[in-house]
Design an enzyme around this catalytic site. Sequence first.
Site, PDB file in Angstrom:
ATOM      1  N   LYS A 129      -9.391   9.665  11.100  1.00 41.55           N
ATOM      2  CA  LYS A 129     -10.940   9.125  11.144  1.00 41.55           C
ATOM      3  C   LYS A 129     -11.658   8.444  12.152  1.00 41.55           C
ATOM      4  CE  LYS A 129     -11.182   9.769   6.118  1.00 41.55           C
ATOM      5  NZ  LYS A 129      -9.641  10.307   5.931  1.00 41.55           N
ATOM      6  N   SER A 165      -1.321   9.162  -2.084  1.00 37.64           N
ATOM      7  CA  SER A 165      -1.764   7.736  -1.763  1.00 37.64           C
ATOM      8  C   SER A 165      -2.833   7.369  -2.848  1.00 37.64           C
ATOM      9  CB  SER A 165      -2.397   7.589  -0.546  1.00 37.64           C
ATOM     10  OG  SER A 165      -3.690   8.576  -0.231  1.00 37.64           O
ATOM     11  N   GLY A 196       0.627  -1.218   0.026  1.00 36.50           N
ATOM     12  CA  GLY A 196      -0.100   0.030  -0.114  1.00 36.50           C
ATOM     13  C   GLY A 196       0.894   1.178  -0.162  1.00 36.50           C
ATOM     14  N   THR A 215     -16.645  17.351  -2.607  1.00 31.33           N
ATOM     15  CA  THR A 215     -18.111  17.044  -1.817  1.00 31.33           C
ATOM     16  C   THR A 215     -18.854  18.333  -1.401  1.00 31.33           C
ATOM     17  OG1 THR A 215     -17.138  16.273  -0.123  1.00 31.33           O
ATOM     18  CG2 THR A 215     -17.799  14.757  -1.679  1.00 31.33           C
ATOM     19  N   ASN A 258      -4.477  12.557   5.975  1.00 32.58           N
ATOM     20  CA  ASN A 258      -4.312  12.319   4.637  1.00 32.58           C
ATOM     21  C   ASN A 258      -2.869  12.213   4.228  1.00 32.58           C
ATOM     22  OD1 ASN A 258      -7.154  11.813   3.568  1.00 32.58           O
ATOM     23  ND2 ASN A 258      -7.264  13.695   4.846  1.00 32.58           N
ATOM     24  N   ALA A 305       0.200  -2.107   8.707  1.00 30.03           N
ATOM     25  CA  ALA A 305      -0.427  -0.905   7.731  1.00 30.03           C
ATOM     26  C   ALA A 305      -1.705  -1.579   7.172  1.00 30.03           C
ATOM     27  CB  ALA A 305       0.438  -0.247   7.179  1.00 30.03           C
ATOM     28  N   ILE A 347       1.395   3.695   2.378  1.00 31.71           N
ATOM     29  CA  ILE A 347       2.175   3.780   3.662  1.00 31.71           C
ATOM     30  C   ILE A 347       3.203   2.684   3.719  1.00 31.71           C
ATOM     31  CG2 ILE A 347       2.147   3.879   6.160  1.00 31.71           C
ATOM     32  CD1 ILE A 347       1.169   6.514   4.920  1.00 31.71           C
ATOM     33  N   ILE A 406      -0.779   1.454  12.458  1.00 31.85           N
ATOM     34  CA  ILE A 406      -1.053   2.577  11.635  1.00 31.85           C
ATOM     35  C   ILE A 406      -2.494   2.925  11.747  1.00 31.85           C
ATOM     36  CG2 ILE A 406      -0.805   3.858   9.438  1.00 31.85           C
ATOM     37  CD1 ILE A 406       1.941   2.390  10.729  1.00 31.85           C
TER      38      ILE A 406
END
Length: 651
Positions: free
Chosen positions: A428, A471, A306, A492, A467, A382, A308, A424
């Site tokens: 959120k 990514s 991924g 949004t 963020n 992660a 990270i 990790i």
Amino acid sequence: MKILDQNHWRNLRKGVLAFIGERPRIQRQFAAVAIDGALCLVAVWFAFSLRLGVWELFSRPIMTFAACSLIFWYPIAWRSGVYRSLIRYSGSRTVTDLAIACGLLILPLLVVCVVFRLPGVPRTLSVLHPMIFLLLLAASRVGIRFALLDLLNVVGVNARRMLVYGAGRAGQQLALSLRHEPQVHLVGFIDDDPRLDGQRLDGVQVFGSFRLHQVLHETAADEVLLAIPSASRARRREIIEELQKEDVYVRSLPSLTNVIDGSITVNDLREIQIEELLGREPVAANELLMGRTIVGKRVLVSGAGGSIGSELCRQIIRCRPALLVLLEQSEYSLYAIERELDAMMKALGLAIPIQLELANVSDRSSMRRIYKRHRPETVLHAAAYKHVPLVEANPLSGLRNNIMGTLHSVKAAEEVGVTNFTLISTDKAVRPTNIMGASKRVCEMILQARATEPGVKTIFSMVRFGNVLGSSGSVVPLFKAQIAAGGPLTLTHREITRYFMTIPEAAQLVIQASAMAKGGEVFVLDMGEPVRIVDLARAMIRLSGLSVREPDVPEGDIEIIETGLRPGEKLYEELLIGNNPEPTHHPRIMRAREGLIPWVELDRMMKRLNAVICESGDAATAMQIISSLVPEYAASGQWLGGRGDLVEIAE
């Protein structure tokens, strides 16, 4: 007729430059060698004529002295690097190299003329000839450069007008390269040194940066090229922020490497990276912390393919572990990161063993097998599903991968005696409004609870941040694609804000935070100030040389439209549940000690959740369990009682 003449001249220039450019380098070097040989002979004639007052071409003394000069010149010139320079880029450094070579030529000529006394050759020719030769060499270099870059240079009718920001060495090399481009017209330099304002550099006007706005309008520049690779990130950010107020396209030179090599070309330019606008001055890594849990140890990274996870692997390789285990469920991602790390180790001269494990962290038996096989000492976990809308629409898969994957990894780590286990996490997880965030908060609680259990020797810790730029699925590549397609840019909500950090900085701080852990800490990274996404969109449009289409600017190029908040999406992200962060030894890492649920109670809830996810597949019940574990999260009637992953989301 005039247009035909321009086209003919432009085609001729292209043909000449193409013919020269397509010649192999060895042919161009031989051409330079031949030209210099002829000039050396001409210098001999002039030297004899000036010294003796008689013009003679092919006498025995002249030919003898010419032969000696050529025999000595070529080894000296080759050793001095005279023939490694590109003649069409000749400048002051080229003339300096020629002067050094001609100075060295004096020494053997002095020996021949003074010690051995060539018949009919005056001793003063040993100094006079190299001086005349130097003048001819310099004139030839400047003449060739003028012919290729100036005499043949015709600015195209639709040429882009460019300003180079930076009148230093990088700017000068870039300006030389621009002379090869028929569709480019260099209209000036801009420099921060006010003393250069009004000066000329190679015939091109230099302007002070204090009147940037005025210069852009007076020169009608289409593009600004940043040639200031040594400037601090803070200064680059100031310049970019000034330029984004103008409708001008901005590109930049990436680093000092090519400046040192002296090989800057237009191909080295790249678009402004958004991290240059959002990023901060980097803080040097603490090498002691970077190596404490890595150097000479067996390290496992889950989610290694991924955004990270892959950067963690790159950082870990540089710290020279004894073994690196890459755990990933995506076959291609695992293949890609393994190839990249192999190439990286070859470049660094390292031979670190890497083990590949293709498995899903939510499979308990696989985790026990992998951990027992490799017995890692340090684990960086992660692996997670992170895309909010996808996890919102597929809750059971998200909960299984994030929560049960963490639980199985934690238990396997304890069984084999892992020393450090770091999760990790994400911003959120703070007062979550979506399933992904709630699942990550439960993951944090698992580690917090295990860290407080008596007899647990593994040091569990979590690192929470927002963020990362670049990514997969992030807004920056989405905006770039939308700009390339001509818009519109979609966001949004116009008031939505997010924290941003570069991937390398985040990975580096994760490793350092892991080294500081004592057990149970929630480390929070300093993300700087939150960024309004609409401001990010505007900046990216303007730095692309385009304008924003708005009600008061209907002729703008790209429109920004709102699509409405997605299910579970927040307007603002937070990093702390409480308001009591504690500083650490690192200026960008804080420590938060937050509430937890004792392991006895949490374990009972985990068993119930596992049964619901893996057996009944009841999403509504799973949401009730998550809501009871994370009181800040409320499913708020989203779930209409469906079973399985594909449930309807209420509007």
